[in-house]
Write a protein that holds these residues in place. Structure first.
Motif, short mmCIF file in Angstrom:
data_model
loop_
_atom_site.label_atom_id
_atom_site.label_comp_id
_atom_site.label_asym_id
_atom_site.label_seq_id
_atom_site.Cartn_x
_atom_site.Cartn_y
_atom_site.Cartn_z
N LEU A 109 0.91 -1.12 0.01
CA LEU A 109 -0.03 0.03 0.00
C LEU A 109 0.92 1.12 0.03
CD1 LEU A 109 0.32 0.92 3.26
CD2 LEU A 109 -1.63 -0.40 3.43
N HIS A 110 0.41 2.33 -0.27
CA HIS A 110 0.96 3.68 -0.09
C HIS A 110 0.70 4.55 1.22
CE1 HIS A 110 2.38 3.96 -4.25
NE2 HIS A 110 1.59 2.99 -4.64
N ALA A 111 1.66 5.07 1.51
CA ALA A 111 1.26 6.03 2.89
C ALA A 111 2.24 7.14 2.75
CB ALA A 111 1.39 5.04 3.88
N ALA A 112 1.92 8.05 3.68
CA ALA A 112 2.89 9.40 3.71
C ALA A 112 4.01 8.86 4.80
CB ALA A 112 2.04 10.57 4.16
N ASP A 113 3.76 8.12 5.80
CA ASP A 113 4.71 7.53 6.64
C ASP A 113 4.40 6.45 7.25
OD1 ASP A 113 2.75 8.15 8.62
OD2 ASP A 113 3.45 10.08 9.02
N ALA A 114 5.16 5.88 8.11
CA ALA A 114 5.19 4.28 8.76
C ALA A 114 3.87 4.52 9.56
CB ALA A 114 6.31 4.20 9.40
N ARG A 115 3.56 5.44 10.17
CA ARG A 115 2.47 5.17 11.09
C ARG A 115 0.95 5.13 10.33
NH1 ARG A 115 0.79 3.88 15.82
NH2 ARG A 115 -1.34 3.84 15.51
N MET A 116 0.97 5.96 8.96
CA MET A 116 -0.03 5.85 8.30
C MET A 116 -0.11 4.50 7.31
SD MET A 116 -1.07 8.08 4.94
CE MET A 116 -1.73 9.82 5.49
N ALA A 117 1.03 3.97 7.23
CA ALA A 117 0.92 2.73 6.66
C ALA A 117 0.46 1.51 7.60
CB ALA A 117 2.68 2.27 6.39
N ILE A 118 0.76 1.58 8.78
CA ILE A 118 0.40 0.74 9.74
C ILE A 118 -1.26 0.94 9.88
CG2 ILE A 118 -0.01 0.10 12.30
CD1 ILE A 118 2.63 -0.78 11.63
N GLU A 119 -1.84 2.14 9.77
CA GLU A 119 -3.35 2.48 9.86
C GLU A 119 -4.17 1.80 8.45
OE1 GLU A 119 -3.24 6.35 10.86
OE2 GLU A 119 -2.74 6.09 13.18
N HIS A 120 -3.44 2.33 7.52
CA HIS A 120 -3.71 1.67 6.07
C HIS A 120 -3.89 0.35 6.28
CE1 HIS A 120 -3.42 5.64 3.74
NE2 HIS A 120 -4.14 5.86 4.78
N ALA A 121 -2.92 -0.27 6.60
CA ALA A 121 -2.85 -1.71 6.69
C ALA A 121 -3.87 -2.49 7.30
CB ALA A 121 -1.38 -2.30 7.01
N ARG A 122 -4.12 -1.82 8.70
CA ARG A 122 -5.17 -2.40 9.48
C ARG A 122 -6.68 -2.31 8.60
NH1 ARG A 122 -8.38 0.20 13.55
NH2 ARG A 122 -8.74 1.94 11.72
N ASP A 123 -6.94 -1.18 7.80
CA ASP A 123 -8.26 -0.89 7.16
C ASP A 123 -8.14 -1.94 6.11
OD1 ASP A 123 -8.80 0.87 9.10
OD2 ASP A 123 -8.46 2.51 7.65
N ALA A 124 -7.10 -1.91 5.56
CA ALA A 124 -7.11 -2.85 4.09
C ALA A 124 -7.01 -4.35 4.43
CB ALA A 124 -5.89 -2.21 2.97
N TYR A 125 -6.13 -4.68 5.28
CA TYR A 125 -5.95 -6.19 5.35
C TYR A 125 -6.44 -6.91 6.74
CZ TYR A 125 -2.85 -5.38 1.26
OH TYR A 125 -2.63 -5.00 0.00
N THR A 126 -6.81 -6.12 7.54
CA THR A 126 -7.39 -6.82 8.72
C THR A 126 -9.02 -6.50 9.15
OG1 THR A 126 -6.48 -5.32 10.28
CG2 THR A 126 -5.10 -6.77 9.60
N ARG A 127 -9.81 -6.15 8.19
CA ARG A 127 -11.19 -5.86 8.60
C ARG A 127 -12.13 -7.22 8.96
NH1 ARG A 127 -10.51 -3.90 3.40
NH2 ARG A 127 -11.81 -5.42 2.32
N ARG A 128 -11.44 -8.49 9.17
CA ARG A 128 -12.11 -9.60 9.54
C ARG A 128 -11.30 -10.31 10.51
NH1 ARG A 128 -14.22 -8.43 4.76
NH2 ARG A 128 -16.25 -8.61 4.35
#
Lengths: 94, 337
Positions: A26-45
């Motif tokens: 995924l793309h993110a502005a920084d590492a913190r945002m990357a973790i948050e995006h990963a949470r939303d994109a890959y761990t919804r279940r």
């Protein structure tokens, strides 16, 4: 649009006791945002209990063109596997 | 084994036969059901076909959020609202998995999004139809996601690894989409007379566009033969469409609804439903941008992109300012595994 956003590779540990496994990027502005995006994109279940994100540019990969040189030498070393050794049936617990 | 040769043109008269050999070796890998991974050599046409298909697929997921997002604020109960939000969020997630897969082929995500916003990229024709009533949310889940599943399940075995893996994730999630849609239709179909009529009206409007989702008839499908040889595609458009009709008609019967096709009948000899002629002029018109909502969809995407610009810029500014602290969390953590 994302010219300035870094590409990150995402690794998820699905349960404690298991290793982190690559799931995508995924793309993110920084590492913190990357973790948050990963949470939303890959761990919804509830797919994960832990996330690693790594800038894709930090990953060094082997070249498929070198696969033969890298992995071929292991092919004729079957003696590295337990099944290579014949043990009589009478012998137990081995 | 010949990855380097891509960058430097092969010299001399051997060029043609070397290229042919490389292609043959690639096809042999496909024929052995080996997966192709991003760093492997692949023919340029294979790469371009995949970029086109995966990008169109990603765009469809993103635009697909709009017709359903239209009803989030008007969902009739908290349960239905929570379900619809989760579904729309899934569609966004599916778009992300797919853009991510497309990027492994060497295309920039920003370029793909630019192609969508400028109107140059295609996306599924189905999302250019309006969602007029709440029953449309049920019909979309049941029919549109049902048709998508028919298309997508075989893609889990596609020859390109990253695409196949993205499809495995997507298919797992799509099943919820279809089932919530059918449950919604069932509730309406068993409800008051007005609710039943609303469900029937939604089926009437979504049936034919759903059949068009499988694309043109095989005889007119330009990419099918090559895509099947490359195992990007496993079944033809007409095969998948027939399969969809065969499983969906009994589901409509169970709902007590009538499929809007006077020519529809069960054929005992072939054990398939026979169905009427699809209006391909409508399909072509929607693809060309003349569908009921084409303009509205793109305007909504552009507005979202523009209105979000300040957030993206702020995030970049924040990241630049805090570059050092971003790494602090891991300092001294040692080996990760």
């Amino acid at each position: 649009m994302n010219e300035d956003w870094v590409l990150y590779e995402v690794f998820i540990r699905s349960r404690s006791g298991l290793e982190h496994k690559h799931v995508g990027s995924l793309h993110a502005a920084d590492a913190r945002m990357a973790i948050e995006h990963a949470r939303d994109a890959y761990t919804r279940r509830q797919e994960g209990v832990s996330i690693w994100v790594v800038p894709s540019s930090a990953i060094v990969a082997s070249d498929p063109g070198e696969a033969e040189a890298l992995f071929e030498p292991a092919r004729d070393k079957v003696y590295r596997h337990p099944t290579f050794y014949a043990i009589p049936d009478e012998v137990k617990n081995i | 084994m010949y990855t380097q040769a891509l960058d430097s043109p092969a010299a001399g008269a051997d060029e043609g036969s070397e290229e042919r050999e490389r292609l043959e070796r690639f096809q042999a890998r496909i024929d052995r059901d080996e997966k192709i991974e991003p760093k492997d050599w692949m023919p340029e046409a294979y790469r371009q076909t995949l970029i086109r298909q995966i990008a169109q697929h990603a765009h469809s997921e993103i635009v697909g959020m709009l017709p359903e997002g239209n009803w989030i604020t008007r969902a009739p109960s908290l349960r239905r609202k929570a379900v619809l939000i989760a579904k729309v969020q899934d569609e966004g997630g599916h778009g992300m998995y797919l853009y991510s897969a497309a990027e492994t082929l060497g295309v920039a995500r920003g370029d793909l999004i630019e192609q969508l916003l400028s109107g140059r990229a295609k996306y599924s024709s189905i999302f250019n139809y309006p969602t007029l009533t709440w029953a449309d949310i049920g019909a979309i889940g049941w029919l549109v996601d049902g048709a998508a599943i028919m298309n997508q399940v075989p893609l889990c075995r596609c020859s390109y690894g990253p695409y196949a893996r993205a499809m495995v994730r997507i298919c797992k999630e799509e099943s919820f989409h279809q089932r919530q849609g059918y449950e919604l239709m069932l509730t309406l179909a068993r409800g008051s007379e007005a609710q039943h009529a609303m469900a029937q009206d939604a089926l009437n409007r979504w049936w034919w566009p759903s059949l068009m989702m499988f694309g043109p008839n095989d005889a007119h499908s330009v990419h099918t033969a090559q895509s099947m040889r490359w195992k990007i595609k496993r079944f033809t458009n007409d095969e998948l469409r027939q399969k969809f009709i065969d499983v969906t008609v009994p589901q409509a019967e169970y709902l007590g609804l009538t499929v809007p096709d006077p020519d529809l009948r069960w054929d005992q000899t072939s054990e398939h439903y026979r169905f009427g002629e699809i209006d391909w002029s409508e399909f072509q018109a929607v693809l060309k941008g003349e569908g009921p909502c084409n303009r509205e969809r793109l305007e909504a995407r552009r507005a979202a992109h523009e209105n979000g610009r300040w957030v993206r810029e702020a995030a970049v500014a924040y990241a630049a300012k805090h570059q050092a602290p971003a790494h602090r969390a891991q300092a001294g953590a040692g080996a990760l595994s």
